[in-house]
Write a protein that holds these residues in place. Structure first.
Motif: not given
Length: 202
Positions: A84-107
């Protein structure tokens, strides 16, 4: 925040699933991790994580070090308390999850609709786009993966990738520039393969 993380080193071939604590958040400091799924005794590679990438160990996605890899790891509960005090952590984790999901769809799209040559062409075009390079003849494109890792990511074998790669060079789609780079040639041909046209069963 730094106190929540601990440094961990994984040797090439070591899997994060062997950890005692399987509910952690990690950041890649150096090295490379292969993200993959196990399905019917077959590994489906989804993406490769590099320096600065962040992900979690509590998903069904498994991780294996492709080379000696240094991580910063923390318990997920600890990160949730401070996020909650470091929103950049949340953004980085969401970005990582989104990238894996995107690559899964591509695969899934590649496996369902494209033969090996088309998958290779699509990977080359994605690599160019990721590097901010225009799709034009003469442009030099960096490839971050070798033949073996590329084959794993594209759902085929190293031999098939090597055979198709050399055939695509002979037909003028691109040429080898130096290790890890290629020079685009007949871009229209490359795009045709990527779109599913003029492909042959491989």
């Amino acid at each position: 925040m730094q106190a929540a993380f601990r440094a961990v080193t994984f040797q090439r071939g070591q899997r994060l699933s062997n950890l005692e604590d399987t509910d952690s958040i990690f950041i890649v400091r150096t090295g490379r991790l292969r993200a993959f799924l196990l399905a019917f005794d077959r590994e489906l590679s989804l993406a490769y994580l590099h320096r600065g990438d962040m992900f979690s160990t509590h998903t069904r996605v498994q991780m294996e070090a492709s080379e000696v890899t240094h991580l910063l790891m923390a318990r997920r509960s600890a990160i949730e308390r401070i996020s909650a005090d470091h929103p950049a952590l949340q953004h980085a984790l969401i970005h990582g999850l989104a990238r894996i999901l995107g690559q899964t769809i591509t695969l899934l799209e590649d496996l369902a609709f494209h033969h090996a040559r088309g998958r290779i062409a699509r990977y080359i075009l994605r690599s160019a786009a990721h590097a901010g390079i225009g799709i034009e003849g003469g442009q030099v494109v960096p490839l971050s993966l070798g033949m073996e890792d590329m084959a794993a990511l594209l759902g085929t074998t190293r031999q098939t990738v090597s055979t198709e790669f050399n055939a695509m060079i002979r037909e003028g789609a691109f040429s080898r520039e130096r290790r890890g780079y290629l020079r685009l040639g007949d871009v229209a041909l490359l795009k045709n393969w990527a779109s599913g046209e003029e492909t042959r069963l491989a």
